[in-house]
Design an enzyme around this catalytic site. Structure first.
Site, PDB file in Angstrom:
ATOM      1  N   CYS A  79      22.508  42.201 -27.942  1.00 15.64           N
ATOM      2  CA  CYS A  79      22.229  43.183 -28.990  1.00 15.64           C
ATOM      3  C   CYS A  79      22.591  44.599 -28.518  1.00 15.64           C
ATOM      4  O   CYS A  79      23.766  44.892 -28.345  1.00 15.64           O
ATOM      5  CB  CYS A  79      20.773  43.051 -29.446  1.00 15.64           C
ATOM      6  SG  CYS A  79      20.460  43.882 -30.996  1.00 15.64           S
ATOM      7  N   HIS A 167      20.047  37.306 -30.872  1.00 13.17           N
ATOM      8  CA  HIS A 167      19.064  37.187 -29.781  1.00 13.17           C
ATOM      9  C   HIS A 167      18.909  35.729 -29.352  1.00 13.17           C
ATOM     10  O   HIS A 167      18.237  34.955 -30.047  1.00 13.17           O
ATOM     11  CB  HIS A 167      17.716  37.741 -30.237  1.00 13.17           C
ATOM     12  CG  HIS A 167      17.699  39.230 -30.320  1.00 13.17           C
ATOM     13  ND1 HIS A 167      17.369  40.037 -29.259  1.00 13.17           N
ATOM     14  CD2 HIS A 167      18.026  40.049 -31.329  1.00 13.17           C
ATOM     15  CE1 HIS A 167      17.471  41.301 -29.615  1.00 13.17           C
ATOM     16  NE2 HIS A 167      17.877  41.338 -30.866  1.00 13.17           N
ATOM     17  N   GLU A 169      17.144  34.604 -27.034  1.00  7.90           N
ATOM     18  CA  GLU A 169      15.834  34.363 -26.424  1.00  7.90           C
ATOM     19  C   GLU A 169      14.752  33.973 -27.430  1.00  7.90           C
ATOM     20  O   GLU A 169      13.707  33.467 -27.042  1.00  7.90           O
ATOM     21  CB  GLU A 169      15.392  35.596 -25.610  1.00  7.90           C
ATOM     22  CG  GLU A 169      15.086  36.866 -26.416  1.00  7.90           C
ATOM     23  CD  GLU A 169      16.315  37.691 -26.779  1.00  7.90           C
ATOM     24  OE1 GLU A 169      17.433  37.141 -26.767  1.00  7.90           O
ATOM     25  OE2 GLU A 169      16.172  38.877 -27.097  1.00  7.90           O
ATOM     26  N   SER A 221     -13.076  35.861  -9.578  1.00  2.00           N
ATOM     27  CA  SER A 221     -13.798  36.021 -10.841  1.00  2.00           C
ATOM     28  C   SER A 221     -14.055  34.680 -11.512  1.00  2.00           C
ATOM     29  O   SER A 221     -14.703  34.639 -12.546  1.00  2.00           O
ATOM     30  CB  SER A 221     -12.953  36.887 -11.775  1.00  2.00           C
ATOM     31  OG  SER A 221     -11.755  36.191 -12.090  1.00  2.00           O
ATOM     32  N   GLY A 222     -13.493  33.607 -10.956  1.00  2.00           N
ATOM     33  CA  GLY A 222     -13.602  32.322 -11.637  1.00  2.00           C
ATOM     34  C   GLY A 222     -12.443  32.106 -12.585  1.00  2.00           C
ATOM     35  O   GLY A 222     -12.262  31.020 -13.109  1.00  2.00           O
ATOM     36  N   VAL A 224      -8.310  32.081 -13.845  1.00  2.00           N
ATOM     37  CA  VAL A 224      -7.150  31.363 -13.342  1.00  2.00           C
ATOM     38  C   VAL A 224      -6.391  32.177 -12.286  1.00  2.00           C
ATOM     39  O   VAL A 224      -6.085  31.677 -11.194  1.00  2.00           O
ATOM     40  CB  VAL A 224      -6.171  31.045 -14.511  1.00  2.00           C
ATOM     41  CG1 VAL A 224      -4.945  30.315 -14.022  1.00  2.00           C
ATOM     42  CG2 VAL A 224      -6.885  30.233 -15.563  1.00  2.00           C
ATOM     43  N   ASP A 225      -6.112  33.442 -12.600  1.00  2.00           N
ATOM     44  CA  ASP A 225      -5.237  34.224 -11.720  1.00  2.00           C
ATOM     45  C   ASP A 225      -5.838  34.417 -10.333  1.00  2.00           C
ATOM     46  O   ASP A 225      -5.180  34.182  -9.315  1.00  2.00           O
ATOM     47  CB  ASP A 225      -4.933  35.599 -12.333  1.00  2.00           C
ATOM     48  CG  ASP A 225      -4.320  35.484 -13.718  1.00  2.00           C
ATOM     49  OD1 ASP A 225      -3.871  34.383 -14.062  1.00  2.00           O
ATOM     50  OD2 ASP A 225      -4.299  36.491 -14.440  1.00  2.00           O
TER      51      ASP A 225
END
Ligand code: XMP
Length: 509
Positions: A79, A167, A169, A221-222, A224-225
């Site tokens: 684009c 596009h 994507e 923190s419990g 996922v990350d």
């Protein structure tokens, strides 16, 4: 990384999606702003220029020095990227005379061209541009058109420089992935060997090299990350990783014990700290949401600082920062206002003179989950809904007391338990309950009651930036509502939040 694609961001809303698609092909890529182009190194196998809300015809619109990579590695302009290459090479970019937004079909396709190999004639593509490439110089060949866009795709003759006005994507471009594969694999020669196994192996080796015998502290923190980040660091340095998990008194019912237990099972060197009273004291009487956030953040830092001082010789602070946070903070649009501070440890590194280690800072959220799976982390931890750092503190409207926390924990537990029981938990992106600062009249048996109102909130979303209220079945809502009113003393009315974001937000505060 042995091979990568460099994506230069001109500010399009779709730039992150380009990166997602390239990574789905098992090819590593990085997004860099157009005005901070990294030096071309041998691992960079190709460059993609993103779209942009700007027009190449405007003074001061984003521009780059193409000689940095043109002729050295293959280039694909998407684009605005395609318009920019054409504009800089003597092509004519003009405002579109007809609407070029939405679905279109390719009416000519040069199948001999490597970029368009196996792309079908008539395939649907997604257009979204205010300008169009009206003409290209003789040194370009047009390789695809639509009925209304003559230059839908071009190649600079005899080179590996390409431009496409649609596009690839977005999913509406039905063969977008094939086109990107043609570019990344066939034209750039990338090996498609970037997998989560390979990521784990390379990251653990990198961490070992970087950290040596140093000690690292992490707040978990419990979520996922932070869990995945901790397991990676643990794999690299074992007992030299010290984890701290703070009970701020604003967690879900039973969560502190459950999460601490599962961390111990994973072999983490973890200390659970019960700091409930400290948080309640700091929050006493505060009603303003931002004041509450600040008090929670500050108390967290104090607790974490105190705990980590008990550890000697710590040099690093580990964090679960992920790629979208990094991109947002360096994007061409500048730091986004929606960015969230991680684990509320902002300000800590400077105070404690710690270096930062962030092993997930090149990954998207679902890639973090894949890495977590590779690491053998329990699927119930990997599939957990996001939960805000300030916890129930921003779901109790107005001031916070231990008693209100207890009521909300009970309500939340019935709601979340119900979602799990009815197979709905994984169908929503996030769910929780809000304790409203109002009381309402009800009747129980022969008695008139005057008790609290709770609002249930469940949303569907992909990233939390926008969200729709989840269309939970009425029967489920009816069951949960009566369960809550029957089981939770102090609540006599349940409402369901049917607002989308924007204009509402997910949390009420
Ligand atoms: P909003 O309410 O802004 O929430 O639509 C978007 C996402 O961010 C979470 N959230 C927070 N997370 N600290 C956090 O760590 C915060 O102060 C905070 N406020 C909102 C929210 O739960 C949702 O996932």
């Amino acid at each position: 990384m042995s091979q990568q694609i460099l994506i230069l961001d001109f500010g399009s809303q779709y730039t992150q999606l380009i990166a997602r698609r390239v990574r789905e092909l098992n090819v590593y890529c990085e997004i860099h702003p157009f005005n901070k182009i990294p030096t071309l190194t041998p691992d960079i196998k190709g460059v993609i220029l993103s779209g942009s809300p700007c027009s190449v015809r405007d003074a001061g619109s984003p521009d780059i020095d193409m000689s940095l990579f043109e002729g050295k590695v293959p280039v694909l302009g998407v684009c605005y990227g395609a318009q920019l290459i054409a504009h800089k090479t003597g092509g004519n970019v003009l405002p579109s005379t007809i609407r070029e937004y939405g679905r279109a079909k390719l009416s000519t396709v040069d199948h001999h061209n490597a970029l368009l190999k196996e792309i079908s004639l008539d395939t649907q593509v997604w257009m979204s541009h205010g300008d169009t490439i009206a003409s290209v110089p003789d040194s370009f060949e047009i390789i695809a058109s639509t009925p209304s866009v003559k230059v839908a795709a071009y190649r600079v003759k005899g080179t590996d420089t390409y431009g496409i006005q649609f596009h690839p994507e977005v999913t509406h471009t039905l063969q977008g992935k094939e086109l990107l594969r043609n570019f990344v694999v066939h034209i750039c020669g990338c090996a498609q060997d970037w997998t989560s196994d390979q990521f784990v192996e390379a990251t653990v080796a990198d961490l070992q090299k970087k950290l040596g015998n140093d000690r690292v502290v992490m707040a978990l923190s419990g979520g996922v990350d932070s869990t995945v980040a901790a397991i990676l660091v643990h794999k690299a340095i074992g007992k030299n990783l010290h984890c701290i998990f703070v009970d701020n008194g604003l967690l879900r019912k039973g969560e502190f014990e459950q999460v601490l237990d599962s961390y111990k099972h994973m072999g983490l060197n973890i200390k659970g700290v019960d700091a409930k009273e400290k948080f309640y004291t700091a929050l006493a009487g505060l009603t303003d949401p931002e004041a509450k956030r600040k008090a929670i953040g500050k108390t967290f830092i104090d607790v974490f600082d105190e705990e980590s001082h008990a550890l000697t010789d710590v040099k690093w602070l580990g964090q679960g920062t992920i790629y979208p946070d990094i991109i947002e903070s360096v994007s061409v649009k500048g730091p986004s206002v929606t960015i969230k501070s991680h684990h509320n440890v902002g300000g800590l590194p400077a105070k404690m003179k710690l270096k930062i280690v962030e092993p997930l800072n090149t990954l998207f959220k679902d890639e973090v989950r894949l890495v977590g799976k590779t690491l053998g982390i329990d699927p119930t931890i990997l599939g957990r809904h996001p939960f805000p750092g300030p916890g129930l503190g921003i779901r109790i409207l107005g001031d916070i007391t231990a008693d209100k926390v207890r009521i909300l924990q009970e309500v939340d537990s019935v709601f979340i338990g119900g979602l799990r029981e009815h197979g709905l938990y994984d169908k929503v992106w996030q769910a929780g309950a809000m304790l409203l600062p109002v009381q309402s009249v009800g009747v129980m048996g022969d008695e008139r009651t005057y008790e609290r109102v709770v609002s249930l909130r469940a949303v569907t979303s992909t990233d939390g930036m926008t969200a729709d209220w989840a269309h939970l079945p009425y029967e489920f809502l009816a069951t949960v509502s009566s369960d809550i009113i029957n089981k939770v003393k102090g609540v006599n009315r349940v409402v369901y939040d049917i607002s989308s974001k924007p204009p509402a937000t997910i949390e009420w505060e």
